[in-house]
Design a protein around this motif. Structure first.
Motif, short mmCIF file in Angstrom:
data_model
loop_
_atom_site.label_atom_id
_atom_site.label_comp_id
_atom_site.label_asym_id
_atom_site.label_seq_id
_atom_site.Cartn_x
_atom_site.Cartn_y
_atom_site.Cartn_z
N TYR A 187 36.38 38.88 34.59
CA TYR A 187 36.86 38.35 35.85
C TYR A 187 37.27 39.56 36.67
CZ TYR A 187 41.39 39.34 33.78
OH TYR A 187 42.45 39.96 33.18
N LEU A 188 37.12 39.48 37.95
CA LEU A 188 37.36 40.63 38.80
C LEU A 188 37.90 40.16 40.12
CD1 LEU A 188 36.89 43.68 39.15
CD2 LEU A 188 34.59 43.16 39.90
N GLU A 189 39.10 40.62 40.44
CA GLU A 189 39.68 40.23 41.72
C GLU A 189 38.95 40.96 42.84
OE1 GLU A 189 43.86 40.96 41.87
OE2 GLU A 189 44.01 40.38 43.98
N LEU A 190 38.64 40.27 43.92
CA LEU A 190 38.06 40.91 45.10
C LEU A 190 39.16 40.99 46.15
CD1 LEU A 190 34.54 39.24 45.47
CD2 LEU A 190 35.16 41.28 44.21
N PHE A 233 30.41 43.68 41.51
CA PHE A 233 29.92 42.31 41.59
C PHE A 233 28.40 42.29 41.77
CE2 PHE A 233 30.05 37.85 42.59
CZ PHE A 233 29.14 37.66 43.61
N ASP A 239 26.62 43.47 38.56
CA ASP A 239 27.07 42.92 37.27
C ASP A 239 25.95 42.23 36.50
OD1 ASP A 239 28.62 40.21 35.87
OD2 ASP A 239 29.29 42.24 35.40
N ARG A 240 25.10 41.47 37.17
CA ARG A 240 24.06 40.75 36.45
C ARG A 240 23.13 41.71 35.74
NH1 ARG A 240 22.81 37.82 33.31
NH2 ARG A 240 21.11 36.34 33.33
N LEU A 264 27.94 41.24 50.65
CA LEU A 264 27.63 40.51 49.42
C LEU A 264 26.47 39.55 49.64
CD1 LEU A 264 31.12 39.79 47.85
CD2 LEU A 264 29.49 41.59 47.31
N GLU A 268 28.96 45.57 31.84
CA GLU A 268 29.42 44.80 32.99
C GLU A 268 29.46 45.68 34.23
OE1 GLU A 268 33.03 45.13 34.28
OE2 GLU A 268 34.18 45.18 32.41
N GLY A 269 29.70 45.03 35.37
CA GLY A 269 29.61 45.72 36.66
C GLY A 269 30.43 47.00 36.78
#
Lengths: 639, 83
Positions: free
Chosen positions: A441-444, A325, A328-329, A231, A337-338
């Motif tokens: 929102y996205l859990e990693l 993630f 996503d931008r 990341l 979205e991502g």
């Protein structure tokens, strides 16, 4: 006949045989619920749809002795206040409020032992439903590995319900859980549950955890180190590009040998059929229409299976969330979205699994926008057509190193599709599908090595689904196409070669009438009736475009041999003195192929995923319009 | 003078913070609450994606990626400790 008065109510319909008892699995995403479900049910499970919504319905069973236990894997949710369609299904089914689906008789809450600090409140919510419930704690091995220690007996005492520790991907504890599931009436009831709102549930949870945790779990060092790499703003982007390249490479080359052997077997089957069965139109229908037609798509199964396997592997390992993630931008700039990225990436192999993959996108608007533009991704079925046209009309002059003009053209076509997909996604999200999406929102989750058996089961299920849904449509399409090409039966004049006879048949077939009838529409694009027939053929399966055209142009050789066929196209047509196909037409056809939705399977899967004909018809229409305009402009410029 | 509160979107890396509250009372606010952003919960920033992309926060033993828009809904106070 009973003499009942009109005011007496009619007797109730006799009860059907006792409905089988069902036990539902509930839990948050990433809790290991699906792996557990697969470990419990093995291959005795099927996937369908809930009536009225496009949400996966996974049901299965297992047998122990004489008892059969039905299990339902409900969609993952973070609480019982649903904010998306699939969460709504979970809540409604649990409450018995989903029309046509009975409430489950018992519940298994599946919770990751390492994230109880977050999931206990939802566990309380489910326990408050008052149904027989057992708590299955997954990732017990990971908990220990990260230094955590939970007193499961204490947890059981505090909550009141049975608690079973499992390690889903290694089958530990599964036997104990199965035993518990045999008789929910023996399960003890919950007690001391929190009243009130979410905040009070968290207070309750924090206090309870203090009492049952012998040692808190520490952060996963491996995950932290990997994330620092994967990341990293610069490095992570590079890894991501490598991931995308790897994806493409895997799909296009690794599946190759399997696809070739499939193709070989099917060809043999077709030849054998022609040789063995009595010569009649029915035999030809079977061999040329059905076996070759359906075969053209079945050949793609290795590629599609590999695609599903890769997606599921990266999803289960935790990397997919990171990929979403990273991207996503960029997806946000066009209003998506991502998570949409995976679906679009998959569409480069085939739009059908790509569109099926949009189920992971929670927001219906984002999902629909992704579905509507997915076919712009250059699927591998278009490659034979591109290969043919590029080979015929683009010289192989080297440009930079090993890259030739032909390679650049191919890249250009890919790029055209990608840019158009992004452009139209932006247009849709700003226009028709405008409006607030769901919160992002996205859990990693920590990186985990997935359970290979669970993966294999899921791939098997998806491939079967693909074959049964798309397969039926393609079968029907192939049969219709075959009839169009071979009726009315026309005998070629004496002394014709086999391919000349085939050509004669096609020239006088219904398909040719259709092709000629369509000429006014396609003439401005430079297409003649022969190409129109190819386009009709492509509808059944894009892969059939080349073989159909080969018949129309009376190509003597193997239509797989690109060079020979390409050569034929540029040669002079004895009747007109012009080349069989002009370069301008060739380029215009290429552009048309980038855009047009010439694929019945895609239409079928879009219908399934959007729950009706409205969107597939809209998609067909707008893509056709874009294709027409694009090809028109290309032809006018090139000619 | 009203004390200025910052939101999760302003959190700096390596800084520890505590949740004060979640702003608003729509479904987004409720979901943020359900994800563990309750008053007093400790949060810290793990990383940020460049160009205004999502951030990754660590709370209640797990990691969550949030877009700045959603992160702005979570009011925090920094506790000054280092992770």
């Amino acid at each position: 006949m009973s003499a009942s008065s009109p005011t007496e109510s009619r007797p109730a319909t006799p009860p059907k045989s006792q409905p089988k008892r069902s036990i539902a699995l509930v839990g948050s995403p990433n809790s290991g619920k699906t792996t557990l479900f697969n470990a419990l049910t093995g291959l005795r499970a099927k996937t369908g749809n809930y009536p009225g919504v496009t949400v996966d319905r996974r049901e299965g069973s297992f047998r122990e002795g004489t008892t059969e236990v039905q299990l339902v894997d409900l969609p993952g949710t973070y609480s019982l206040h649903a904010i998306s369609d699939d969460e709504a299904v979970t809540v409604q089914v649990l409450n018995g409020e989903f029309p046509g689906v009975a409430a489950p008789d018992a519940i298994v809450i599946v919770a990751d032992a390492t994230t109880l600090e977050r999931s206990l409140p939802m566990i309380a919510e489910v326990l408050l439903l008052g149904r027989p419930t057992v708590l299955a704690l997954t990732m017990i091995d990971e908990l220990k590995a990260r230094g955590g220690d939970i007193d499961i007996f204490a947890l059981r005492r505090e909550l009141g319900v049975p608690v079973v520790g499992v390690v889903g991907n290694r089958g530990l504890g599964i036997g104990d859980l199965r035993e518990q599931l045999l008789d929910p009436s023996k399960w003890s009831a919950a007690k001391d549950l929190p009243e009130g709102d979410t905040i009070s549930r968290f207070s309750w949870a924090d206090a309870l955890l203090k009492r049952v945790t012998r040692h808190p779990v520490s952060e996963s060092g491996l995950t932290r180190r990997l994330d620092n790499l994967l990341l990293h703003p610069v490095f992570g982007g590079l890894v991501f590009l490598a991931f995308v390249t790897f994806f493409f490479q895997a799909i296009f080359s690794w599946a190759g040998p399997a696809m070739d052997s499939f193709a070989g077997v099917l060809d043999q089957a077709a030849d054998w059929t022609l040789a063995t069965l009595p010569d009649s139109w029915a035999t030809h229908l079977l061999a040329d229409g059905i076996i070759r037609g359906v075969g053209a798509v079945v050949v793609f199964v290795p590629q599609i299976a590999l695609l599903f396997a890769l997606i599921l592997f990266f999803e289960a390992s935790g990397y997919m969330a990171r990929a979403a993630f990273v991207v996503d931008r960029i997806m946000g700039w066009v209003g998506l979205e991502g998570r949409c990225f995976v679906a679009l990436l998959s569409s480069y192999a085939c739009a059908v699994p790509g569109i099926m993959a949009t189920r992971t996108i929670p927001s219906p608007k984002d999902r629909l926008a992704t579905i509507l533009v997915a076919p712009f991704a250059t699927c591998s079925a278009r490659l034979p057509v591109y290969a043919l046209l590029i080979s015929a009309f683009v010289p192989a002059t080297p440009v930079v190193g090993p890259i030739t003009l032909q390679g650049l053209t191919l890249m250009g076509l890919y790029l055209l599709g990608a840019v158009s997909a992004v452009l139209f996604a932006a247009i849709f999200k700003r226009g028709m599908l405008r409006g607030a999406s769901l919160p992002f929102y996205l859990e990693l989750p920590p990186y985990r090595f997935p359970s290979i058996s669970s993966l294999a089961i899921q791939v098997w299920r998806r491939v079967s689904l693909f074959l049964s849904k798309a397969g039926k449509v393609i079968l029907a399409g192939s049969i219709v196409l075959w009839f169009l090409l071979n009726f009315p039966v026309s005998e070629a004049p004496e002394g014709s070669t086999e391919s000349q006879a085939a050509q004669y048949q096609i020239e006088n077939s219904l398909a040719a009438d259709l092709g000629r009838g369509l000429e006014p529409v396609f003439e401005p694009l430079g297409f003649d009736w022969r190409i129109n027939i190819g386009l009709i053929g492509s509808f059944a399966a894009r892969e059939l475009m080349v073989s159909t055209m080969a018949q129309v142009y009376a190509y003597e050789g193997d239509s797989e041999e690109v060079e020979g066929f390409a050569d034929l196209l540029t040669r002079q047509d004895p009747e007109t003195g012009q080349p069989m196909m002009s370069a301008a037409t060739g380029f215009s056809l290429m552009v048309f192929f980038v855009y047009a939705l010439l694929c019945v399977s895609t239409i079928a899967v879009v219908k399934r995923e959007t729950g009706g004909w409205k969107w597939p018809i809209f998609q067909l229409g707008y893509m056709f319009a874009v294709a027409w305009v694009g090809a028109f402009i290309t032809y006018q410029i090139a000619a | 003078m009203t004390p200025t509160h910052s939101s999760l979107a302003d959190l700096q890396k390596f800084g520890m913070a505590r949740v004060v509250r979640v702003l608003g009372d729509d479904s987004t606010a409720l979901r943020l609450c359900e994800l563990g952003f309750t008053p007093g919960t400790e949060v810290d920033l793990v990383r940020r994606a460049p160009f205004g992309g999502p951030l990754v926060v660590h709370l209640r033993g797990y990691q969550l990626a949030l877009r700045p828009g959603e992160a702005r809904r979570v009011e925090i106070e920094t506790t000054g400790g280092l992770r």
